[in-house]
Design a protein around this motif. Structure first.
Motif, short mmCIF file in Angstrom:
data_model
loop_
_atom_site.label_atom_id
_atom_site.label_comp_id
_atom_site.label_asym_id
_atom_site.label_seq_id
_atom_site.Cartn_x
_atom_site.Cartn_y
_atom_site.Cartn_z
N GLU A 115 0.83 -1.21 0.00
CA GLU A 115 0.00 0.00 0.00
C GLU A 115 0.86 1.27 0.00
N ILE A 116 1.99 1.23 0.71
CA ILE A 116 2.89 2.38 0.68
C ILE A 116 3.39 2.63 -0.74
N LEU A 117 3.67 1.56 -1.46
CA LEU A 117 4.12 1.69 -2.84
C LEU A 117 3.06 2.34 -3.71
N THR A 118 1.81 1.95 -3.54
CA THR A 118 0.72 2.57 -4.30
C THR A 118 0.65 4.06 -4.02
N LEU A 119 0.65 4.43 -2.76
CA LEU A 119 0.48 5.83 -2.37
C LEU A 119 1.68 6.69 -2.78
N SER A 120 2.88 6.12 -2.69
CA SER A 120 4.08 6.91 -3.01
C SER A 120 4.24 7.13 -4.51
N THR A 121 3.66 6.27 -5.33
CA THR A 121 3.79 6.44 -6.77
C THR A 121 2.67 7.28 -7.37
N TYR A 122 1.61 7.52 -6.62
CA TYR A 122 0.52 8.36 -7.14
C TYR A 122 1.00 9.76 -7.51
N PRO A 123 1.80 10.46 -6.66
CA PRO A 123 2.30 11.78 -7.08
C PRO A 123 3.18 11.73 -8.32
N LEU A 124 3.82 10.59 -8.56
CA LEU A 124 4.65 10.45 -9.75
C LEU A 124 3.79 10.33 -11.01
N VAL A 125 2.70 9.57 -10.89
CA VAL A 125 1.79 9.43 -12.03
C VAL A 125 1.17 10.76 -12.39
N THR A 126 0.81 11.57 -11.40
CA THR A 126 0.15 12.86 -11.64
C THR A 126 1.15 14.01 -11.69
N HIS A 127 2.41 13.71 -11.94
CA HIS A 127 3.49 14.69 -11.82
C HIS A 127 3.24 15.96 -12.63
N SER A 128 2.75 15.83 -13.85
CA SER A 128 2.61 17.01 -14.71
C SER A 128 1.52 17.96 -14.23
N GLY A 129 0.57 17.45 -13.45
CA GLY A 129 -0.48 18.31 -12.91
C GLY A 129 -1.58 18.67 -13.89
N THR A 130 -1.56 18.12 -15.08
CA THR A 130 -2.60 18.41 -16.07
C THR A 130 -3.88 17.65 -15.73
N ILE A 131 -4.98 18.06 -16.36
CA ILE A 131 -6.25 17.36 -16.14
C ILE A 131 -6.13 15.89 -16.55
N LYS A 132 -5.45 15.66 -17.67
CA LYS A 132 -5.26 14.28 -18.14
C LYS A 132 -4.45 13.47 -17.13
N ALA A 133 -3.45 14.08 -16.55
CA ALA A 133 -2.63 13.39 -15.55
C ALA A 133 -3.44 13.08 -14.30
N LYS A 134 -4.28 14.02 -13.88
CA LYS A 134 -5.10 13.79 -12.69
C LYS A 134 -6.13 12.70 -12.93
N LEU A 135 -6.70 12.66 -14.12
CA LEU A 135 -7.66 11.60 -14.45
C LEU A 135 -6.96 10.24 -14.48
N GLY A 136 -5.77 10.21 -15.09
CA GLY A 136 -5.00 8.97 -15.10
C GLY A 136 -4.64 8.53 -13.70
N GLY A 137 -4.25 9.48 -12.86
CA GLY A 137 -3.91 9.17 -11.48
C GLY A 137 -5.11 8.66 -10.70
N ARG A 138 -6.28 9.19 -11.02
CA ARG A 138 -7.50 8.73 -10.33
C ARG A 138 -7.79 7.27 -10.66
N VAL A 139 -7.63 6.91 -11.93
CA VAL A 139 -7.82 5.50 -12.32
C VAL A 139 -6.77 4.62 -11.65
N TYR A 140 -5.53 5.10 -11.67
CA TYR A 140 -4.41 4.37 -11.06
C TYR A 140 -4.69 4.07 -9.59
N LEU A 141 -5.01 5.12 -8.85
CA LEU A 141 -5.22 4.95 -7.42
C LEU A 141 -6.50 4.18 -7.15
N GLY A 142 -7.54 4.47 -7.92
CA GLY A 142 -8.83 3.81 -7.70
C GLY A 142 -8.76 2.31 -7.89
#
Length: 486
Positions: free
Chosen positions: A143-170
């Motif tokens: 679980e720590i691995l999941t949470l620590s990589t979420y900011p990396l997935v959403t790194h660019s901060g764009t809407i597309k990145a946030k949507l991708g991060g939401r799917v990733y985390l969800g």
């Protein structure tokens, strides 16, 4: 630095975590910050190499931590499969760090301090997963691995990145909480233990419960990306390329298939797996994932998307190796963890290099690119051969033992799937470097060498060379894989 084996084990987990503080404190000085990451990587390599030497000499290393609940403790122990995973992650962290320096600077990425800090947390959690002595410890670091990589997935901060991060985390949190945690609780109530044990925890009196719990584990380990719980992986391709390399080769997906293999061997046991009615259903589901993901990969024009679906397919090779419940299948699955890591990280490194140097992301744009980026495209060719499983690359050995495992299990269908998959690998990977070096006459051919920044170029050259080295010097990995069964 003379440390006791138990201290070396704990240091391997703690060094990347401690590096986070150094990275944050030196964040305003890029050179020093990156030096901290590199030094931490070198120390980790020294530690995992030392631990490997102790294990190879027959030494046993374990650490019993605090008791969280009655009879449930945070505990670490080194067994051959975990040692193999730790070696792969430890060595590739340093290479990925070097690559990231060139990529992040060349692409002028923002928030680089946060990037390197989260990367270090992810590697620390990977070491915790690799050396976990029981399911509770594995779950916490998973679980720590999941949470620590979420900011990396959403790194660019764009809407597309946030949507991708939401799917990733969800997807990853939903599968781990609804299925994996339930499976762990069920294992505790049925067997009275969460420890990883040679031969597994289940016996003839608990086969019914084991048959129900096995699908919960396979689906609960969402990082293994078995269909239909694979969407997070293509969605995460919005991340910077070094993150994609982390996801596909060093940490996340490898933590998933490692967990599947470890649970199949040390929680269920191969004898129990062979007796469960659900094993074959899951085996065929993994085979379907291999083929469908390969077919989808062929239809992708975006290079990272094609590589993402390729990873979905390749991960199920390792799940197949576990579910075949044969000695050769386990050896093949374990070796494929390492071989796929080097091959796929090379391909993602090349994809990032092409974007930074040539600003191209679509495969259809890459005709003739070999004359402009010869080193990158040669490395891509070598990485492709390894993923396909052709000599002289390390990917040959993982697929070889998986084929033998399928033969030993009498699974002709699985053998056919593995062979068809290799042909599909050829179809979606080899045309890329071929067209780069041999474009049609009507295509404008780029002139002048324009490779990626030197750190990135060095990193992809090292991993490409590693693909070849692992073909000729695969002894240590094979011995570790074979020791899983002893």
């Amino acid at each position: 630095m003379n440390l006791a084996p138990e201290q070396m084990l704990l240091s391997a987990i703690l060094i990347p975590a401690l590096a986070v503080f150094g990275i944050i404190l030196t964040g305003r000085w890029a050179n020093i910050r990156e030096l901290v990451s590199i030094m931490a990587g070198l120390i980790l390599i020294n530690l995992v190499t030392g631990l490997y030497q102790i294990v190879a000499d027959g030494g046993l290393i374990a650490y019993q931590g605090p008791e969280l609940f009655s009879g449930l403790t945070i505990a670490f122990a080194i067994e051959p499969l975990g040692m193999l995973f730790a070696l792969v992650a430890g060595y590739l962290w340093l290479v990925t760090t070097v690559y990231s320096i060139g990529y992040m600077r060349g692409h002028k990425e923002e928030k680089q301090t946060r990037f390197f800090a989260c990367f270090a947390v992810a590697i620390s959690s990977v070491m915790g997963i690799a050396f976990s002595a029981n399911l509770l410890t594995l779950f916490i670091f998973y679980e720590i691995l999941t949470l620590s990589t979420y900011p990396l997935v959403t790194h660019s901060g764009t809407i597309k990145a946030k949507l991708g991060g939401r799917v990733y985390l969800g997807v990853l949190l939903t599968t781990s909480i609804l299925f994996l945690l339930l499976a762990i609780i069920g294992t505790w109530f049925v067997t009275g233990s969460l420890d990883f044990r040679d031969g597994g925890l289940f016996d003839s009196s608990t086969l019914g419960a084991a048959a129900v719990l096995l699908p919960l584990y396979i689906f609960g380990i969402g990082k293994a990306a078995i269909m239909p719980f694979h969407r997070w992986l293509p969605a995460a391709m919005v991340a910077p390329t070094p993150v994609s390399a982390l996801l596909h080769a060093v940490a996340v997906v490898k933590a998933g298939v490692f967990s599947v293999l470890k649970i199949c061997v040390y929680v269920f046991g191969l004898d129990t797996l062979r007796q469960l009615p659900t094993t074959d259903y899951l085996l065929y589901l993994a085979a379907v994932t291999v083929l469908l993901a390969s077919i989808v990969a062929m239809r992708q024009d975006n290079l990272k998307a094609r590589l993402a679906y390729s990873t979905v397919s390749q991960l199920s090779y390792i799940t197949i190796g576990a579910l075949l419940a044969t000695s050769a299948g386990v050896v093949g699955g374990a070796m494929h963890i390492a071989m796929h890591a080097f091959g796929k990280i090379t391909l993602f490194f090349c994809a990032g290099a092409i974007m930074v140097a040539a600003h191209k992301t679509e495969i259809s744009q890459m005709r003739g690119l070999g004359r402009q980026m010869p080193i990158t495209m040669i490395a891509f060719f070598i990485g492709s051969l390894s993923i396909i499983g052709l000599p002289p690359t390390g990917g040959t050995w993982g697929k070889w033992f998986l084929m033998i495992g399928a033969l030993d299990a009498g699974q002709g269908v699985i053998m056919a799937v593995l062979m068809i998959s290799s042909l599909l690998n050829i179809a979606y990977l080899l045309p890329i470097p071929i067209r780069a070096f041999y474009p049609n006459d009507d295509v404008e051919r780029p002139t002048g060498i324009k490779e990626a920044p030197l750190p990135s170029l060095v990193a992809l050259s090292v991993t490409a060379a590693g693909c070849i080295v692992l073909f000729f010097f695969t002894g240590p990995l094979y011995e570790l894989a074979l020791a899983i069964l002893s």
